[in-house]
Write an enzyme that holds these catalytic residues in place. Structure first.
Site, short mmCIF file in Angstrom:
data_model
loop_
_atom_site.label_atom_id
_atom_site.label_comp_id
_atom_site.label_asym_id
_atom_site.label_seq_id
_atom_site.Cartn_x
_atom_site.Cartn_y
_atom_site.Cartn_z
N GLU A 129 0.82 -1.21 0.00
CA GLU A 129 0.00 0.00 0.00
C GLU A 129 0.86 1.26 0.00
O GLU A 129 0.56 2.23 -0.68
CB GLU A 129 -0.92 0.01 1.23
CG GLU A 129 -2.07 -0.96 1.15
CD GLU A 129 -3.12 -0.52 0.13
OE1 GLU A 129 -4.16 0.01 0.52
OE2 GLU A 129 -2.88 -0.71 -1.09
N THR A 182 -5.98 8.42 -4.62
CA THR A 182 -5.96 8.44 -3.16
C THR A 182 -5.23 9.66 -2.64
O THR A 182 -5.66 10.30 -1.68
CB THR A 182 -5.29 7.15 -2.63
OG1 THR A 182 -6.03 6.02 -3.10
CG2 THR A 182 -5.27 7.12 -1.11
#
Length: 310
Positions: A129, A182
């Site tokens: 991530e 994001t």
């Protein structure tokens, strides 16, 4: 075991009130990945299908980063080849990099005869991530590893609680075909939060957790409220307020932004309500001249699962 094929689920993070601390796994959407032992040491990604622009370089790919970290930690004398078929697109708000990361952690752990716990697999997945979006968040990857609903009670030290899933709980989600990065979605978040909003938010997290444990659908519905993140982000998603209101009118327990968006999720009780909500959302977006995909799913309580091994 020399070969394994796995399914790594899509995930919904935040679940309205639980920013960076709650998530759940999706049953009908995800990635398929294969892992094959090789005599040459190292990690090689040989194929990626279903999405464009993802690197085959294992040092730049979320799955590759996870794999390299695990092999370094375990110090083995073989290598691994990875293939990936992306079942949904990056930038959808459904945990695309998390599926790759958690799938890699699970698959390689199996080939290593399972030396790592789910908590350790989540920590490895968080490295993926970080490589993909710059932040080692755990909500998506933990949901993919553990299955069902998860609560990230603490990041330091990492403490993950798997929560129960009421039997009739179902997901409906719409993915407008736009991309919300994001990084961009995090930049619009407020740096300071009024105390009143904070009290409301953590009370709703407590209510949602309690509702999941007691199968109290009304409590779940009452708790699916986000007074901090959703107001700051919803302008990034075309017609968000309309979709949310139409979903709730059709019987949804609640609706909100999946991860950083643009996917909008709705939670429903039962299949009939789920169908009504799906129809209402489709009608609300039908004339908006924006392509979209719409799907429904049960909650995936297993997490990453084996499809084939030998």
């Amino acid at each position: 075991m020399k070969y394994i094929k796995i399914f790594a689920p899509a995930t919904v993070a935040n679940v309205s009130c639980g920013f960076d601390s709650m998530g759940f796994a999706v049953d009908t959407m995800g990635d398929e990945m294969t892992f094959t032992k090789t005599s040459t040491k190292g990690v090689k990604i040989t194929q990626i299908t279903g999405a464009k622009g993802l690197s085959l370089d294992p040092t730049k790919n979320a799955a590759g980063v996870v794999a390299l970290a695990m092999l370094t930690k375990h110090n083995i004398d073989f290598g691994i080849e990875i293939t990936m078929h992306k079942g949904f697109s990056p930038g959808s708000g459904l945990g695309s990099s998390a599926a790759s990361s958690a799938g890699a952690a699970f698959g390689i752990n199996e080939l290593l005869n399972k030396p790592f716990t789910n908590l350790e697999l989540t920590k490895f997945s968080m490295l993926g991530e970080k490589a993909a979006c710059g932040t080692p968040i755990a909500d998506n990857v933990a949901a993919a590893v553990y299955g069902g609903f998860v609560l990230i009670r603490s990041y330091e030290p990492l403490d993950i609680i798997k929560l129960p899933v009421p039997d009739e709980l179902q997901l409906v989600a719409i993915h407008p075909q736009i991309e919300v990065k994001t990084k961009d979605a995090r930049e619009v978040l407020p740096e300071k939060v009024p105390l009143k909003s904070a009290v409301t938010q953590w009370a709703n997290v407590g209510g949602l957790v309690s509702g999941l444990y007691t199968n109290n659908y009304q409590l779940i519905s009452n708790s699916l409220t986000d007074v901090i993140v959703e107001p700051a982000r919803k302008h990034l998603i075309p017609h968000f307020d309309l979709v949310k209101s139409e979903a709730i009118k059709a019987g949804a327990l609640g609706a909100g932004i999946s991860g950083s968006g643009p996917t909008i999720f709705a939670l429903c009780k039962g299949e009939e309500t789920s169908k009504n909500v799906q129809n209402a959302i489709q009608n609300s977006y039908a004339d908006k001249k924006i392509d979209f995909t719409l799907f429904s799913s049960k909650i995936n309580t297993q997490g990453v699962r084996i499809l084939e091994s030998k």
